[in-house]
Structure formats: C-alpha cells, structure tokens
Design an enzyme around this catalytic site. Sequence first.
Site, mmCIF file in Angstrom:
data_model
loop_
_atom_site.group_PDB
_atom_site.id
_atom_site.type_symbol
_atom_site.label_atom_id
_atom_site.label_comp_id
_atom_site.label_asym_id
_atom_site.label_seq_id
_atom_site.Cartn_x
_atom_site.Cartn_y
_atom_site.Cartn_z
ATOM 1 N N GLU A 1 1.201 -7.640 8.859
ATOM 2 C CA GLU A 1 1.412 -6.078 8.911
ATOM 3 C C GLU A 1 2.512 -5.590 7.547
ATOM 4 O O GLU A 1 2.463 -4.479 7.367
ATOM 5 C CB GLU A 1 1.965 -5.519 10.147
ATOM 6 C CG GLU A 1 1.121 -6.103 11.334
ATOM 7 C CD GLU A 1 -0.218 -5.503 11.071
ATOM 8 O OE1 GLU A 1 -0.557 -4.492 10.993
ATOM 9 O OE2 GLU A 1 -1.162 -6.473 11.188
ATOM 10 N N ARG B 1 -3.859 -8.013 -20.895
ATOM 11 C CA ARG B 1 -4.662 -7.601 -21.942
ATOM 12 C C ARG B 1 -3.882 -6.757 -22.882
ATOM 13 O O ARG B 1 -4.488 -6.394 -23.794
ATOM 14 C CB ARG B 1 -6.026 -7.032 -21.469
ATOM 15 C CG ARG B 1 -5.848 -5.719 -20.363
ATOM 16 C CD ARG B 1 -7.158 -5.051 -19.859
ATOM 17 N NE ARG B 1 -7.832 -4.532 -20.973
ATOM 18 C CZ ARG B 1 -7.564 -3.411 -21.578
ATOM 19 N NH1 ARG B 1 -6.694 -2.918 -21.044
ATOM 20 N NH2 ARG B 1 -8.391 -3.131 -22.697
ATOM 21 N N PRO C 1 0.813 -1.316 0.176
ATOM 22 C CA PRO C 1 -0.105 -0.051 -0.088
ATOM 23 C C PRO C 1 0.825 1.360 -0.003
ATOM 24 O O PRO C 1 0.454 2.373 -0.151
ATOM 25 C CB PRO C 1 -0.834 -0.086 1.306
ATOM 26 C CG PRO C 1 -0.298 -1.333 2.038
ATOM 27 C CD PRO C 1 0.531 -2.192 0.993
HETATM 28 C C1 JB8 Z 1 -0.272 -6.766 4.067
HETATM 29 O O1 JB8 Z 1 -3.126 -3.085 -0.279
HETATM 30 B B1 JB8 Z 1 -1.797 -3.925 -0.649
HETATM 31 C C2 JB8 Z 1 -1.120 -4.738 0.374
HETATM 32 C C3 JB8 Z 1 -1.689 -4.929 1.723
HETATM 33 C C4 JB8 Z 1 -1.053 -5.725 2.293
HETATM 34 C C5 JB8 Z 1 0.198 -6.304 2.044
HETATM 35 C C6 JB8 Z 1 0.732 -6.256 0.689
HETATM 36 C C7 JB8 Z 1 -0.109 -5.500 -0.183
HETATM 37 C C8 JB8 Z 1 0.602 -7.007 3.209
HETATM 38 N N1 JB8 Z 1 -1.016 -6.030 3.733
HETATM 39 O O2 JB8 Z 1 -1.495 -3.654 -1.868
#
Ligand code: JB8
Length: 235
Positions: A114, A151, A87
């Site tokens: 986490e 795609r 994220p």
């Molecule tokens: C724990 O939202 B995401 C994302 C969320 C995550 C992890 C990896 C990616 C690992 N939460 O792209």
Amino acid sequence: MKFDILTIFPDFFHSPLKQGLVGKAIERGLLEVALHNTREYACDRHKSTDDAPYGGGAGMVMKVEPIVKGIEAIRDGADEKVILATPQGAPLRQETVREIAGFKKVLIVCGRYEGVDERVRAFVDMEVSIGDYVLMGGEIPALIIIEAVARLIPGVLGSALSAEQDSFSNGFLEFPHYTRPEDFRNMRVPPVLLSGDHGAIEEWRRRESRERTLHRRPDLYEAALKEEKKDKGCL
Ligand code: JB8
C-alpha cells in the site's frame, strides 16, 4: 551519473538495464546503477520489510526502519539526492527529468504494497509520480526515471541533436515520421518530405508538430506557446 536503487525486488532490474541504449550507457561507464535489497536492512530475525497498518484496513505497509537504514547506509553524502517513487509525488515531466539529470548521484526508493510508512518522507529530498494510475510498486517508475535521465547524459544518444528534438524538448509533440516504402497499401509519404526542399520540410514539420499538439494535448499547447513567448522575451 550514478543511481542507487533500494527495492525488495533487485532482480526486477537486471534485464531492462541490459537492453538498448541504457545497457550501452552502463557498459560504457556513462551510467552506473547499483541495486540494494531493502531486506538486507531489516532489523528483525525474519527480515521483514512490511507490516499491517496502524488503524487497520487491507494490505500491508513498508516498514520505516529498513528503508531509513538503507538510505543512511547507501547515501554518499549530501550530494546524493533521495527520490521516493510514489503516486503522491509531483508528476514527472521533462523539466523534472532535466533537474534529476543535473544531480551526480541519485538514490531511488521503491515502495510496494500500500506504500511506505509516512515517516520515510522525512528522509527523502523529492517525491516523484510517473502518472495518475495505480501500480503495485515503485520499480517500474524507477526504471522510467533512469531511462528518461540516461538519454540526457552526454554521449548516450547518437547525436547531440536527437535529445533536443524529441517530444517535449521544445514543449510540443514531435512531427510525424516516415521511412521506406514511399507507398504502403496506397498510404503515401507526404510529398514535401520527398521534395528535397529543406526549408519547406522544416516548415511542414513545425506546422504538423503544433497542430498535433493542439489537437491531442491542448494542455501542452498552451504551456508551450507561453514558454516560447517567454524565450523570445515577449512575456
Ligand atoms: C505501492 O504509481 B507509483 C507507485 C505505486 C505504488 C508504490 C510506489 C509507486 C508502492 N504502489 O509511482
């Protein structure tokens, strides 16, 4: 194009990769996806891939050694790019998808819990987020990256035109689509689409596409207008 996926849940991918045009692309050899279990690269006898965070606090952190050992074992030289799904990465946009589609091989690292130990970041080329919401791991983001890239691979979509016409390809949202019946509970198909006047249809679609983008995504509208001016040599 080849994707390698490093994940503690390789089974997560089996069904999605069999469906639809992604499934067809794999069958036809246009796309290859190899799944790798992070656990196989664990160092201790318990094969642990996560541990408690230094500094304390809730949840677990993905260990650095299995991920880095995995990357080093799987990566096929410098022309394989390593993408971390996180994220905290750059938000995935069609522009990024096009960039990724230009790579021959891509290794996507999926975290869970986490997130991954901060030191993993030194071993990746790119960090990608699929949006500003919280997921439980990088597996769904990895599938999204694969689908968006697939795609764009020549031969994956029916016609060469469809990849270009979709939303975002020209920076605007797509125009509204209709198919039969002509009248559904008194909701009628816009008459221009039945007129057979291809010029008028094109004009209507262009207007709808722009109006829709302006109302729903003013952020995209401004950016798309600017891009268009640049393309026309006006900026
Ligand atoms: C724990 O939202 B995401 C994302 C969320 C995550 C992890 C990896 C990616 C690992 N939460 O792209």
